[in-house]
Design a protein around this motif. Structure first.
Motif, mmCIF file in Angstrom:
data_model
loop_
_atom_site.group_PDB
_atom_site.id
_atom_site.type_symbol
_atom_site.label_atom_id
_atom_site.label_comp_id
_atom_site.label_asym_id
_atom_site.label_seq_id
_atom_site.Cartn_x
_atom_site.Cartn_y
_atom_site.Cartn_z
ATOM 1 N N ILE A 165 45.014 28.942 32.305
ATOM 2 C CA ILE A 165 45.137 30.159 31.448
ATOM 3 C C ILE A 165 43.701 30.608 31.262
ATOM 4 O O ILE A 165 43.309 31.930 31.742
ATOM 5 N N SER A 166 42.787 29.905 30.850
ATOM 6 C CA SER A 166 41.408 30.242 30.597
ATOM 7 C C SER A 166 40.700 30.614 31.884
ATOM 8 O O SER A 166 39.905 31.774 31.927
ATOM 9 N N ARG A 167 41.025 29.970 32.874
ATOM 10 C CA ARG A 167 40.188 30.205 34.290
ATOM 11 C C ARG A 167 40.771 31.634 34.853
ATOM 12 O O ARG A 167 40.306 32.409 35.570
ATOM 13 N N LEU A 168 42.161 31.868 34.757
ATOM 14 C CA LEU A 168 42.753 33.135 35.210
ATOM 15 C C LEU A 168 42.525 34.245 34.383
ATOM 16 O O LEU A 168 41.998 35.206 34.989
ATOM 17 N N GLU A 169 42.061 33.954 33.335
ATOM 18 C CA GLU A 169 41.580 35.248 32.332
ATOM 19 C C GLU A 169 39.999 35.420 32.656
ATOM 20 O O GLU A 169 39.749 36.823 32.720
ATOM 21 N N ALA A 170 39.311 34.355 33.021
ATOM 22 C CA ALA A 170 37.996 34.623 33.552
ATOM 23 C C ALA A 170 38.143 35.350 34.863
ATOM 24 O O ALA A 170 37.132 36.252 34.991
ATOM 25 N N LEU A 171 39.066 35.129 35.802
ATOM 26 C CA LEU A 171 39.053 35.719 36.954
ATOM 27 C C LEU A 171 39.697 37.121 36.937
ATOM 28 O O LEU A 171 39.039 37.961 37.574
ATOM 29 N N TYR A 172 40.495 37.540 35.913
ATOM 30 C CA TYR A 172 40.833 38.677 35.823
ATOM 31 C C TYR A 172 39.782 39.474 35.369
ATOM 32 O O TYR A 172 39.657 40.785 35.933
ATOM 33 N N LYS A 173 38.808 39.092 34.643
ATOM 34 C CA LYS A 173 37.598 40.084 34.309
ATOM 35 C C LYS A 173 36.695 40.484 35.292
ATOM 36 O O LYS A 173 35.893 41.335 35.633
ATOM 37 N N GLU A 174 36.670 39.648 36.430
ATOM 38 C CA GLU A 174 36.156 39.826 37.931
ATOM 39 C C GLU A 174 36.730 40.583 38.918
ATOM 40 O O GLU A 174 36.357 41.199 39.687
ATOM 41 N N CYS A 175 38.238 40.944 38.515
ATOM 42 C CA CYS A 175 39.008 41.433 39.450
ATOM 43 C C CYS A 175 38.375 43.112 39.491
ATOM 44 O O CYS A 175 38.053 43.881 38.334
ATOM 45 N N ARG A 215 52.418 43.166 31.818
ATOM 46 C CA ARG A 215 51.144 43.572 31.908
ATOM 47 C C ARG A 215 50.960 43.660 33.563
ATOM 48 O O ARG A 215 50.191 44.829 34.103
ATOM 49 N N SER A 216 51.255 42.840 34.135
ATOM 50 C CA SER A 216 51.207 42.780 35.604
ATOM 51 C C SER A 216 51.944 43.915 36.309
ATOM 52 O O SER A 216 51.189 44.651 37.250
ATOM 53 N N VAL A 217 53.133 44.156 35.912
ATOM 54 C CA VAL A 217 53.764 45.440 36.434
ATOM 55 C C VAL A 217 53.120 46.805 36.023
ATOM 56 O O VAL A 217 53.385 47.698 36.697
ATOM 57 N N GLY A 218 52.688 46.703 34.755
ATOM 58 C CA GLY A 218 52.057 48.188 34.163
ATOM 59 C C GLY A 218 50.880 48.378 34.937
ATOM 60 O O GLY A 218 50.577 49.582 35.323
ATOM 61 N N ILE A 219 50.081 47.207 35.618
ATOM 62 C CA ILE A 219 48.774 47.543 36.432
ATOM 63 C C ILE A 219 48.957 47.699 37.759
ATOM 64 O O ILE A 219 48.563 48.559 38.291
ATOM 65 N N TYR A 220 50.261 46.771 38.389
ATOM 66 C CA TYR A 220 50.452 47.169 39.888
ATOM 67 C C TYR A 220 52.199 47.027 39.858
ATOM 68 O O TYR A 220 52.662 46.050 40.243
ATOM 69 N N PRO A 221 52.641 48.308 39.823
ATOM 70 C CA PRO A 221 54.026 48.296 39.526
ATOM 71 C C PRO A 221 54.862 48.024 40.854
ATOM 72 O O PRO A 221 55.969 47.748 40.819
ATOM 73 N N ARG A 222 54.182 47.884 41.980
ATOM 74 C CA ARG A 222 54.892 47.415 43.385
ATOM 75 C C ARG A 222 55.151 45.893 43.608
ATOM 76 O O ARG A 222 55.684 45.721 44.528
ATOM 77 N N HIS A 223 54.692 45.178 42.600
ATOM 78 C CA HIS A 223 54.960 43.918 42.757
ATOM 79 C C HIS A 223 56.324 43.388 42.474
ATOM 80 O O HIS A 223 56.740 43.154 41.386
ATOM 81 N N SER A 268 40.398 45.716 41.608
ATOM 82 C CA SER A 268 41.355 46.587 41.970
ATOM 83 C C SER A 268 42.553 46.478 40.949
ATOM 84 O O SER A 268 42.712 45.148 40.561
ATOM 85 N N GLY A 269 43.367 47.375 40.885
ATOM 86 C CA GLY A 269 44.564 47.178 39.989
ATOM 87 C C GLY A 269 45.672 46.088 40.926
ATOM 88 O O GLY A 269 46.240 45.352 40.155
ATOM 89 N N GLU A 270 45.564 46.068 41.973
ATOM 90 C CA GLU A 270 46.375 45.029 42.772
ATOM 91 C C GLU A 270 46.044 43.456 42.316
ATOM 92 O O GLU A 270 46.762 42.736 42.021
ATOM 93 N N GLU A 271 44.431 43.426 42.341
ATOM 94 C CA GLU A 271 44.002 41.934 42.140
ATOM 95 C C GLU A 271 44.533 41.675 40.727
ATOM 96 O O GLU A 271 44.977 40.517 40.272
ATOM 97 N N LYS A 272 44.126 42.614 39.989
ATOM 98 C CA LYS A 272 44.396 42.383 38.248
ATOM 99 C C LYS A 272 46.005 42.227 38.257
ATOM 100 O O LYS A 272 46.323 41.151 37.221
#
Length: 199
Positions: free
Chosen positions: A39-49, A81-89, A51-55
Motif C-alpha cells: 500500500i505504501s509503495r502504491l501510494e508513493a507511485l500514485y503521487k508520481e502519476c 476513487r479509481s472510477v471517479g478518476i478514470y471512469p472507463r475502467h 494522467s487520470g488513467e495512471e492514477k
C-alpha cells in the motif's frame, strides 16, 4: 535463503526455521507487513502519476490489495476513487459491484456492474458478476441472460454455470437445470441444495 535470513529494514531476519513442503501458508505478521508495504509503495507511485488513467489504475491496485486483506470498506473506497478518476475502467466497476454484493447491497452491486458493461460488453467477468448479483437478489429470470453471455465469452465459467443451474431450478425449469454444459446431474443437485441452504 529463508533459513539464512533476508535483509529487511537494515537487519537480517530469518523467516523460517523449519520448512514444510505441504503448506504454502505464510506467517500473518509477514503477510500484514507485506500488504502494508505494498500500500505504501502504491501510494508513493500514485503521487508520481501524471494522467487520470495512471492514477485510476494505481487506485485499482490499491483496492485489490485491500480486497486481498478482506478490508472491504477500504477496498470500496479505493475502487470509488479509481472510477471517479478514470471512469472507463470496466474491471474496477465490476469488482466494486462484487464488493457491494458481498456487503448485501444488491441494487448498488447491479448498478456498478451494469456500468462496467457499458464500458466493455466483452467483459465475461462482469457478465458473471451481474448474474451473481441477480442471483443474490433472488431475481431468477434476470440471472439467465448475463449467465449465458458469460458462458458465451468464457465457455468453462463454472460460476456462471452454477448461477444458471440455480436460476433454472428456482424457475421450475428442472430439465434445463440438468442440461447446463459441464455440470453433472449430481453436481446440479448439490449446487442447488447448498445455494438454498445458505440463502
Amino acid at each position: 535463503k529463508l533459513y539464512e535470513g533476508i535483509d529487511l529494514e537494515n537487519e537480517t531476519v530469518g523467516l523460517i526455521t523449519y520448512m514444510r513442503t505441504d503448506s504454502v501458508r505464510v506467517s500473518p505478521i509477514f503477510v500484514n507487513e507485506a500488504y502494508s508495504s505494498a500500500i505504501s509503495r502504491l501510494e508513493a507511485l500514485y503521487k508520481e502519476c501524471t494522467s487520470g488513467e495512471e492514477k485510476g489504475v494505481v487506485q485499482f491496485f490499491i483496492a485489490l490489495t485491500y480486497s486481498d486483506q478482506d478490508m472491504t470498506d477500504e477496498a470500496i473506497a479505493a475502487y470509488e476513487r479509481s472510477v471517479g478518476i478514470y471512469p472507463r475502467h470496466s474491471t474496477a466497476w465490476s469488482n466494486l459491484g462484487l464488493l457491494y454484493r458481498q456487503k448485501g447491497d444488491s441494487e448498488k452491486s447491479i448498478e456498478c456492474i451494469e456500468t462496467a458493461l457499458d464500458y466493455d460488453r466483452e467483459n465475461a467477468f462482469a457478465w458473471n458478476n451481474l448474474a451473481q448479483a441477480y442471483l443474490s437478489a433472488g431475481k431468477w429470470d434476470q440471472v439467465l441472460a448475463p449467465a449465458l453471455r458469460a458462458l458465451e465469452l468464457k465457455n468453462n465459467f463454472y460460476q456462471a454455470e452454477t448461477a444458471l443451474t440455480v436460476a433454472y431450478f428456482a424457475l421450475d425449469e428442472h430439465e434445463k437445470s440438468k442440461q447446463t454444459d459441464g455440470v453433472t446431474p449430481c453436481h446440479t443437485v448439490w449446487m442447488v441444495h447448498i445455494y438454498f441452504f445458505f440463502n
